[in-house]
Each structure stands twice: as structure tokens, then as C-alpha cells.
Design a protein around this motif. Structure first.
Motif: not given
Length: 293
Positions: A14-39
Motif C-alpha cells: 500500500i505504501m509503495r502504491r502511495d509513493l508512486i502516485e504521490n511522489w510529485k506532491s511529496n517532492l513539492y512538499g519537501l521543496l516547500g519546507i526547504f524554501a520556508a527555511c532557506f529564505f
């Protein structure tokens, strides 16, 4: 027929299925957390350069920079944790997704457990990756600024060392309360706050973050009104007098109070998780009505 016993193998599928389907939104989330601390970090480094020019001590300048970053990282991590907690049932936010998810060959406990792992352990891992990238960026940016060599120290080590404050002491130097109990209470309170958004995400599938914040705000306002009314009635003054008469002001009394509060919030946290799972077990293709819970 599918086994009803809990299987980590099915959870992994189930988790592998979720990772495949939501990898793009997870990547955006990671970048969002990084950007919120970086600036903010970029702005603090620029300000630190001016602090140095104005003659502030090097260590003070670095500690001030890390103190500012502690506030930013704490705020970003808190928002990220409750935001992703509210998305625990993101896989159920429309009819097609509900059909697909409910028909997966796994028990409801396994499905709920997999989603719980994503919004807890998964979010923590995402935050750790973002913070490590922030630390690396901190080193890469140093040549662009005229800063003392003290800024070459690991930023995150100093930031997290500031988090562990010492316990308060009275005029005689004796601790007012147990430092460990206070830290435990803080963590349990954070877990309880997180569980509120787990519960909100399990009840509201669409816009759960905003709806949960709205519900919490409404309850807080109502609680404030009731508390103000009770203060006017003199109930709290009576209770405070009774406590002063029967319980001496001592570290043991404060520690006992901290323990009771910790246990109460821990029970509330467990209840919120249990209720969230109960809501999920009653999930239907057609969104449930409130009176059918």
C-alpha cells in the motif's frame, strides 16, 4: 479470501502504491519546507554581516543567528507536521479515490496504519531531508558573505542545543519543577495537537487543514467565553484558595500537577487516534453523514 491478520507485507504494498502516485506532491512538499527555511536564513546571514560590521562579538552574532533560525525552523516544522496530519485521508478526497482505496486487498487497519506512517514518520523524514539540505546550503552560502569563522560551525547542532532549555529555579536556587517532566509535557502536548489534525483529516476529506483550524479556533473562542464567565462567578478564586490551603508550594506539588496534565493529554491523544481509526472503518463510497457515525 484475504487473511484478517495484520500483515506488514500488505502495508508495504500500500505504501509503495502511495509513493508512486504521490511522489510529485511529496517532492513539492519537501521543496516547500526547504524554501520556508532557506529564505529567512538568507536574510539572517545578510543581517549577520551587518552585525559584524557594527562590532558585535562574533559568538553573540552567531548565537543570535541560530536563535532566529530556531524560531523559523520550529514554526515551519510545526506547520508541516499538522498540515500533513490533516492530509491523512488525502487518498479519500473524491469518490473515485475512495472506491480505489477501499477496494485494495488489505484490512482497514493495514490501510489506516500505512496512512498514519506517511503523515508521521514520512513527514519527519521529509523534514530531516529538508533540514540537511538547509545545512548544506548554509555552508555553500558562506563564501558569499563576509562572516566570522564561527559561522563555519554546524548550524543545526547549535540550533537544537538551544531547544533544550534548563528548568526554572527559585530564589534559593532549587528547581521549581522537574526538567524531564516539563519536556515530557511539551512533547505530549505537541502529540495531542498533532492528533487533532489527524482527527480533522479523518472527518473532513476536502480542505481538512483549514476546516480543522476553523473548528479549533471556534472551540477556543467558546472556551475563552466560558472561562471568562467562570472567573466572574468566583469559582476559580475558590479553587485556588483551596489548593493553597491544602497543597504547599513545592517542586513535588508542581511535578505532581505536571504528571496529571501529561497523563490527561496523553489519554486525549490516544482517544483522537482511536476515533480517527473508527471514522475510517466506517468509510463508505458515498461520503458519510454526521448522524451515521
Amino acid at each position: 479470501m484475504m487473511e484478517t491478520t495484520f500483515s506488514m507485507t500488505r502495508v508495504q504494498h500500500i505504501m509503495r502504491r502511495d509513493l508512486i502516485e504521490n511522489w510529485k506532491s511529496n517532492l513539492y512538499g519537501l521543496l516547500g519546507i526547504f524554501a520556508a527555511c532557506f529564505f529567512p536564513m538568507l536574510g539572517f546571514l545578510w543581517s549577520a554581516e551587518h552585525w559584524t560590521e557594527e562590532g558585535y562579538p562574533e559568538v553573540y552574532s552567531f548565537e543570535r543567528f541560530c536563535g532566529n533560525m530556531l524560531g523559523i525552523i520550529g514554526m515551519v516544522v510545526s506547520v508541516a507536521m499538522i498540515y500533513y496530519a490533516s492530509r491523512i485521508m488525502k487518498c479519500m478526497d473524491n469518490k473515485e479515490k475512495r472506491i480505489s482505496y477501499l477496494l485494495l486487498p488489505a484490512t482497514k487497519l493495514e490501510k489506516f496504519f500505512s496512512r498514519a506512517l506517511f503523515v508521521t514518520v514520512g513527514t519527519v523524514l521529509m523534514i530531516l531531508v529538508a533540514l540537511l539540505a538547509l545545512e548544506l546550503t548554509h555552508y555553500l552560502l558562506l563564501p558569499l558573505f563576509d562572516l566570522p569563522t564561527v559561522y563555519s560551525q554546524p548550524m543545526l547542532v547549535e540550533v537544537f542545543s538551544m531547544k533544550w532549555a534548563h528548568a526554572s529555579v527559585d530564589a534559593t536556587g532549587e528547581s521549581v519543577y522537574s526538567w524531564w517532566l516539563m519536556q515530557l509535557l511539551v512533547w505530549i502536548f505537541c502529540l495531542w495537537n498533532h492528533s487533532l489534525f489527524i482527527l480533522g483529516g479523518s472527518f473532513w476529506y476536502k480542505h481538512p487543514f483549514l476546516k480543522t483550524i476553523g473548528a479549533c479556533l471556534a472551540v477556543t473562542i467558546l472556551g475563552g467565553i466560558l472561562f471568562a464567565s467562570s472567573v466572574d462567578s468566583g469559582i476559580w478564586s475558590f479553587l485556588i484558595r483551596r489548593v493553597d490551603e491544602n497543597y504547599p508550594h513545592s517542586p513535588q506539588t508542581v511535578n505532581g500537577l505536571l504528571t496529571i496534565i501529561s497523563v490527561v493529554f496523553l489519554l486525549f491523544t490516544v482517544f483522537n487516534w482511536w476515533l480517527s481509526y473508527r471514522l475510517f472503518t466506517r468509510s463508505e463510497v458515498v461520503k458519510r453523514k454526521l448522524w451515521r457515525l
